[in-house]
Design a protein around this motif. Structure first.
Motif, PDB file in Angstrom:
ATOM      1  N   ILE A  30       0.793  -1.239   0.003  1.00 26.84           N
ATOM      2  CA  ILE A  30       0.077   0.165   0.051  1.00 26.84           C
ATOM      3  C   ILE A  30       0.896   1.169   0.154  1.00 26.84           C
ATOM      4  N   GLU A  31       1.967   1.334   0.805  1.00 23.16           N
ATOM      5  CA  GLU A  31       2.724   2.441   1.101  1.00 23.16           C
ATOM      6  C   GLU A  31       3.515   2.773  -0.238  1.00 23.16           C
ATOM      7  N   GLN A  32       3.931   1.706  -1.165  1.00 26.16           N
ATOM      8  CA  GLN A  32       4.740   1.748  -2.030  1.00 26.16           C
ATOM      9  C   GLN A  32       3.965   1.898  -3.540  1.00 26.16           C
ATOM     10  N   GLY A  33       2.498   1.791  -3.427  1.00 28.63           N
ATOM     11  CA  GLY A  33       1.758   2.253  -4.667  1.00 28.63           C
ATOM     12  C   GLY A  33       1.605   0.955  -5.426  1.00 28.63           C
ATOM     13  N   ALA A  34       1.614  -0.120  -4.957  1.00 29.98           N
ATOM     14  CA  ALA A  34       1.445  -1.260  -5.761  1.00 29.98           C
ATOM     15  C   ALA A  34      -0.192  -1.258  -5.942  1.00 29.98           C
ATOM     16  N   LEU A  35      -0.981  -0.816  -5.392  1.00 30.77           N
ATOM     17  CA  LEU A  35      -2.468  -0.938  -5.574  1.00 30.77           C
ATOM     18  C   LEU A  35      -2.814  -0.242  -7.021  1.00 30.77           C
ATOM     19  N   ALA A  36      -2.202   0.474  -7.722  1.00 29.45           N
ATOM     20  CA  ALA A  36      -2.218   1.007  -8.952  1.00 29.45           C
ATOM     21  C   ALA A  36      -2.214  -0.050  -9.985  1.00 29.45           C
ATOM     22  N   GLN A  37      -1.501  -0.957  -9.337  1.00 29.82           N
ATOM     23  CA  GLN A  37      -1.180  -2.138 -10.526  1.00 29.82           C
ATOM     24  C   GLN A  37      -1.965  -3.333 -10.333  1.00 29.82           C
ATOM     25  N   TYR A  38      -2.143  -3.612  -9.073  1.00 26.49           N
ATOM     26  CA  TYR A  38      -2.664  -5.042  -8.678  1.00 26.49           C
ATOM     27  C   TYR A  38      -3.844  -4.919  -7.816  1.00 26.49           C
ATOM     28  N   GLN A  39      -4.733  -5.976  -7.903  1.00 26.97           N
ATOM     29  CA  GLN A  39      -5.905  -6.135  -7.005  1.00 26.97           C
ATOM     30  C   GLN A  39      -5.267  -7.272  -6.302  1.00 26.97           C
ATOM     31  N   ILE A  40      -5.327  -6.981  -4.852  1.00 31.70           N
ATOM     32  CA  ILE A  40      -4.893  -7.603  -3.885  1.00 31.70           C
ATOM     33  C   ILE A  40      -5.709  -8.501  -3.174  1.00 31.70           C
ATOM     34  N   HIS A  41      -5.702  -9.819  -2.961  1.00 29.73           N
ATOM     35  CA  HIS A  41      -6.295 -10.651  -2.362  1.00 29.73           C
ATOM     36  C   HIS A  41      -5.767 -11.134  -1.046  1.00 29.73           C
ATOM     37  N   VAL A  42      -5.885 -11.237   0.094  1.00 25.72           N
ATOM     38  CA  VAL A  42      -5.341 -12.003   1.066  1.00 25.72           C
ATOM     39  C   VAL A  42      -6.187 -12.949   1.810  1.00 25.72           C
ATOM     40  N   PHE A  43      -5.645 -14.289   1.946  1.00 27.43           N
ATOM     41  CA  PHE A  43      -6.190 -15.386   2.579  1.00 27.43           C
ATOM     42  C   PHE A  43      -5.557 -15.605   4.000  1.00 27.43           C
ATOM     43  N   GLY A  44      -6.453 -15.908   4.936  1.00 24.44           N
ATOM     44  CA  GLY A  44      -5.958 -16.121   6.256  1.00 24.44           C
ATOM     45  C   GLY A  44      -6.932 -17.540   6.869  1.00 24.44           C
ATOM     46  N   GLU A  45      -6.314 -18.431   7.316  1.00 24.15           N
ATOM     47  CA  GLU A  45      -6.706 -19.559   8.121  1.00 24.15           C
ATOM     48  C   GLU A  45      -7.697 -18.957   9.256  1.00 24.15           C
ATOM     49  N   GLU A  46      -7.108 -17.951  10.108  1.00 26.53           N
ATOM     50  CA  GLU A  46      -7.823 -17.825  11.171  1.00 26.53           C
ATOM     51  C   GLU A  46      -8.808 -16.588  11.047  1.00 26.53           C
ATOM     52  N   HIS A  84      -9.825 -12.188   2.984  1.00 22.48           N
ATOM     53  CA  HIS A  84     -10.718 -13.464   3.031  1.00 22.48           C
ATOM     54  C   HIS A  84     -10.358 -14.235   4.488  1.00 22.48           C
ATOM     55  N   LEU A  85     -10.799 -13.597   5.402  1.00 15.44           N
ATOM     56  CA  LEU A  85     -10.354 -14.463   6.945  1.00 15.44           C
ATOM     57  C   LEU A  85     -11.319 -15.557   6.997  1.00 15.44           C
ATOM     58  N   GLY A  86     -10.540 -16.566   7.789  1.00 13.85           N
ATOM     59  CA  GLY A  86     -11.297 -17.796   7.979  1.00 13.85           C
ATOM     60  C   GLY A  86     -11.389 -18.559   6.674  1.00 13.85           C
ATOM     61  N   VAL A  87     -10.570 -18.204   5.556  1.00  9.44           N
ATOM     62  CA  VAL A  87     -10.803 -19.064   4.148  1.00  9.44           C
ATOM     63  C   VAL A  87      -9.341 -19.570   4.020  1.00  9.44           C
ATOM     64  N   PRO A  88      -9.038 -20.816   4.243  1.00  7.08           N
ATOM     65  CA  PRO A  88      -7.861 -21.371   3.925  1.00  7.08           C
ATOM     66  C   PRO A  88      -7.624 -21.669   2.601  1.00  7.08           C
ATOM     67  N   VAL A  89      -6.489 -21.528   2.263  1.00  7.60           N
ATOM     68  CA  VAL A  89      -6.103 -22.037   0.669  1.00  7.60           C
ATOM     69  C   VAL A  89      -5.684 -23.522   0.807  1.00  7.60           C
ATOM     70  N   ILE A  90      -6.377 -24.241   0.120  1.00  4.90           N
ATOM     71  CA  ILE A  90      -6.121 -25.942   0.089  1.00  4.90           C
ATOM     72  C   ILE A  90      -5.205 -26.335  -0.978  1.00  4.90           C
ATOM     73  N   ALA A  91      -4.894 -25.490  -1.895  1.00  2.00           N
ATOM     74  CA  ALA A  91      -4.130 -26.050  -3.063  1.00  2.00           C
ATOM     75  C   ALA A  91      -3.775 -24.966  -3.841  1.00  2.00           C
ATOM     76  N   ILE A  92      -2.583 -24.861  -4.803  1.00  2.63           N
ATOM     77  CA  ILE A  92      -2.185 -24.150  -5.657  1.00  2.63           C
ATOM     78  C   ILE A  92      -2.116 -24.920  -7.043  1.00  2.63           C
ATOM     79  N   ASP A  93      -2.878 -24.472  -8.101  1.00  7.70           N
ATOM     80  CA  ASP A  93      -2.959 -24.830  -9.405  1.00  7.70           C
ATOM     81  C   ASP A  93      -1.841 -23.958 -10.373  1.00  7.70           C
ATOM     82  N   ARG A  94      -0.752 -24.319 -10.355  1.00  3.70           N
ATOM     83  CA  ARG A  94       0.377 -23.564 -10.917  1.00  3.70           C
ATOM     84  C   ARG A  94       0.113 -23.520 -12.517  1.00  3.70           C
TER      85      ARG A  94
END
Length: 852
Positions: A30-46, A84-94
């Motif tokens: 956020i501080e370095q201005g990356a939101l101008a280029q990226y839509q950011i999603h964060v997933f947390g198990e808790e 996305h809190l309380g939403v675990p990532v269960i796999a990565i499809d590279r």
């Protein structure tokens, strides 16, 4: 008409993990201005948003999840980050460039793994339920709290950093705590054998059992407790719960499953750009392995987070080249520090050691083969040396001619490293990578407020261990640029405490109102200046703090002459001079405690605390105590608390002087003295030092020729060894020197400044203090002695004064027009005594029941 065009964010960035490192990465993006280029999603198990795991143990001390949170509830939404809190990532499809979650799939262009680590639990038969607890998340802590509710003893498996934190948590929950460690010493990674031994001695002194070189083979049903841990050597230990803290393992399961390269010992392999074997995927924090190393501290994780955020924002960045794993901690109240090559493994390295078996203090300094630079250090018992040694090690600063002086007690060795000796590249705050140069830049930009500096640079806002150094450097740089550093007491007085003391003494000012009218601003004062001026007035004129003009100046404890406890009740601490008490007085204390149902505890200062008195009960209790010959112990005041003593030559076969008699004399002489901070004494009857005099503000140790005097030591949050001040003194000279020392401290110390910190701030150090006190270099000796004698001659027990005055007694009511007890104060019984009811226990108390 021109239309405003909103740029379309062309890429999706997914962050897996919402711990401290993952959250810091988002802050940097956020501080370095990356939101101008990226839509950011964060997933947390808790389900909780990122919280402070460094201070996780404070959850048992009253902090809740909200107070531990690293950001406001709307922080992510406000900045356009989708959490996305309380939403675990269960796999990565590279192949598809997607993460698979419990709610579906999401495309990513760039992916950051910040999955952290998990607690390692050895495969021990029988480890399940309350014999398989771990200490990692808030949910884990809730489980520990629930298990502790019906337990008496708890065991932690693992004597490392987290294991000792966990043992402290068990103690805070009221359990008898034990630590079982496989290695032959505590903290085997950070400490050497001598350091481990010193730490063990200190922790055992706190009542925690330590069991070293123990391997648990199985856990079975116990006889006296719920479980029995059977050890490999045939010994066993029974307990009601078992908490595993045997190390961490990188949380790399997602990486393994999707085919990313994983290090042989675990952890997602990264390069100096924190990229994994897939160029679109980064890994940061404890899940990452750089050059075969996994870094289990928050500072290296933050460095990785800054590296990745800068890359994604297209900003300049430094490559990640590993991290300094130096640590400064307080474990179970014991200072522990480890710097660089703490074990002296570097070829040709040399070590200097300072060992104090009396106080279980240990310091080791490891220097290079040529003797020019510091390459490592170990500290147990006193971390005041840490900042200086760390700067020597990190910046290659040339050692003084006598390197051992850097770890000897203050006043016996080399001077501390000043702010001007640090290069601009010196790191002050490792959590947020703030250098001295960065502080200088902010000063050059016009920053003159420490709070503003912290807000801009985030220095001292992480673990907080660098706060003193940051303040020192900041004020030094301001002064170097000709900027006056405002040391005003507060907004109402443009003077330091020392200056106000001089004004009050010289002008004979008797009240706060008079001082404010002559030398202050405003009409009321504040919570800073009122208690400070109240203390000065008491030090100068020794008027009872219960006088109507002085009462408004006091904080809660001084106002009611008792220490308020967590449930709104108060503690009763009568003075027991020198720890000596008659059987009749002991019986009276027992009778009063039983009559008023007070929790009773013997303190480390050889006194008896009676807890749980309500406000309206204080005068009645003190009336009975005073009738039995007791007087106030000043446990609530910035004044003399205790003079601890051993039995001395009266009983002990090693004693060479009457330590009890001297302790009684000193405590009765100085018991009325008000000071900038609390003061503690001790008197030992021989050099075996059973009274622990060398950890007190004033310590006296008997010799066959008289008394050795030690000054300016203390325990508490920042323990400090007292310094030898004078030797083989007769009784009269000893008292004369103590008179001068204490009154000079009262004259010149800052507000709430302990004698140890005050001594460190004196230009000229211990030699200067000796010149003033012993040689009378300032010509103040007679005046200091006269002022102390005034305090001695005008002493009056504050509680005796209060209970003899009906007007003063009116303050001691919960309700102004009613003598009833407070109906909101509840207790429960534990170990045959009552204690404050915890929040979780309040539902067990009938709503109509009033508990007194």
């Amino acid at each position: 008409m021109n239309a405003t065009v909103t740029p379309i964010k062309s890429e999706t960035l997914v962050i897996v993990g919402n711990g401290m490192v993952g959250h810091h990465c988002i802050e940097q993006l956020i501080e370095q201005g990356a939101l101008a280029q990226y839509q950011i999603h964060v997933f947390g198990e808790e389900r909780q948003r990122a919280y402070d795991r460094v201070h996780l143990s404070e959850y048992f001390g009253g902090r809740d999840a909200e107070s531990l949170a690293l950001c406001e509830a709307d922080y992510y939404t406000r900045h356009g980050v989708q959490a996305h809190l309380g939403v675990p990532v269960i796999a990565i499809d590279r192949e598809a460039g997607e993460v698979v979650t419990t709610e579906g799939r999401l495309h990513y262009d760039k992916l950051i793994l910040a999955t952290g680590s998990y607690p390692f639990v050895p495969p021990i038969p029988g480890a399940e339920g309350n014999s398989r607890l771990v200490y990692r998340t808030l949910e884990d802590l809730d489980g520990i709290r629930a298990a502790a509710a019906s337990a008496k003893r708890g065991v932690v498996v693992g004597g490392g950093l987290l294991g000792l934190e966990a043992a402290n948590a068990l103690k805070s929950l009221g359990l008898e705590a034990h630590v079982v460690e496989f290695a032959p010493r505590l903290m085997p990674v950070q400490l050497d054998d001598e350091g481990g031994a010193a730490l063990k001695a200190r922790i055992e002194a706190l009542g925690v059992g330590v069991h070293l070189s123990r391997a648990t083979q199985e856990i079975v049903a116990g006889e006296q407790y719920a479980y029995r841990m059977n050890f490999q050597d045939g010994e066993y230990l029974e307990t009601d719960l078992i908490l595993f803290s045997a190390g961490i393992r990188p949380q790399d399961a997602l990486a393994r499953a999707c085919g990313l390269e994983v290090a042989p010992r675990g952890g997602v392999v990264i390069d100096s750009e924190c990229r994994t074997s897939d160029p679109a995927i980064f890994a940061i924090g404890e899940c990452a392995s750089w050059n075969g190393n996994v870094f289990g501290l928050v500072a290296p994780g933050y460095t990785m987070a800054r590296n990745v955020a800068a890359q994604l924002a297209g900003q300049p960045h430094a490559p990640f080249m590993g991290a300094d794993m130096s640590t400064k901690l307080k474990l179970l109240g014991v200072d522990v520090g480890s710097i660089g090559d703490a074990h002296g493994a570097t070829a040709g390295s040399k070590s200097y050691r300072y060992i104090d078996e009396a106080t279980a203090s240990y310091r080791r300094l490891v220097v290079s083969a040529d003797g020019k630079t510091v390459i490592g250090a170990v500290l147990v018992g006193d971390n005041s040396y840490y900042d200086t040694l760390l700067q020597y090690a990190q910046n290659g600063i040339k050692l003084p001619a006598e390197p051992a002086g850097l770890i000897l007690p203050a006043g016996e060795g080399a001077p501390a490293l000043g702010a001007d000796a640090l290069p601009d590249t010196a790191t002050l705050c490792s959590c947020h990578n703030v250098t001295k140069g960065a502080v200088c830049c902010q000063v050059d930009a016009g920053v003159t407020d420490l709070g503003e500096l912290k807000a801009i640079t985030k220095a001292a806002t992480g673990c907080g261990g660098c706060a003193a150094l940051v303040k020192q450097v900041f004020e030094h740089e301001l002064a170097a640029r000709g900027v006056s550093v405002d040391k005003s007491l507060c907004e109402h007085f443009a003077y330091t405490r020392q200056e106000l003391y001089g004004i009050i003494r010289v002008e004979g000012i008797q009240s706060f109102e008079e001082l404010l009218a002559r030398h202050g601003r405003g009409h009321t004062g504040c919570d800073i200046c009122k208690p400070a001026v109240g203390s000065i007035l008491a030090s100068c004129w020794n008027q009872p703090i219960t006088d109507p003009l002085l009462i408004p100046l006091q904080d809660t404890n001084d106002t009611f002459m008792a220490n308020m406890q967590k449930n709104g009740t108060y503690s009763i601490v009568p003075r027991i001079a020198g720890g000596e008490i008659t059987p009749d007085k002991l019986i009276v204390l027992g009778q009063i405690a039983k009559k008023y149902d007070l929790y009773t505890k013997i303190t480390g200062g050889q006194r008896i605390d009676l807890f749980g008195a309500q406000l309206h009960e204080l005068p009645d209790i003190w009336g009975e105590l005073i009738a039995a010959g007791f007087e106030t112990g000043h446990a609530y005041g910035k004044s003399l608390r205790t003079v601890k003593s051993c039995v001395g030559s009266t009983w002990c076969r090693y004693g060479v002087q009457d330590s009890v008699g001297m302790a009684l004399h000193l405590e009765n002489r100085y018991k009325g003295l008000r000071a900038p901070h609390k003061i503690k004494f001790a008197v030992s009857g021989c050099t075996r030092e059973c009274a622990e005099a060398q950890s007190k503000d004033v310590g006296v140790i008997a010799t066959d020729k008289g008394w050795n005097l030690y000054v300016a030591g203390n325990g508490g949050m920042r323990p400090r060894h007292a310094e030898l001040f004078a030797t083989d003194l007769d009784d009269e000279t000893l008292v004369r020197y103590i008179d001068r020392f204490l009154m000079f401290y009262v004259h010149t110390a800052d507000r709430l400044q302990r004698t140890s910190v005050w001594r460190e701030s004196l230009e000229g150090g211990l030699d200067y203090l000796k010149a003033v006190i012993i040689d009378d270099s300032l010509g103040l000796a007679a005046e200091l002695e006269s002022q102390m004698q005034h305090v001695v001659d005008t002493y009056e027990c504050e509680w005796a004064n209060a209970i003899s005055d009906p007007e003063k007694l009116k303050r001691f009511r919960t309700f102004v027009n009613d003598h009833r007890a407070d109906p909101d104060i509840h207790f429960v019984k534990e170990r045959e005594q009552r204690r404050p009811a915890r929040d979780a226990e309040l539902h067990l108390i009938p709503a109509a029941l009033e508990v007194n």
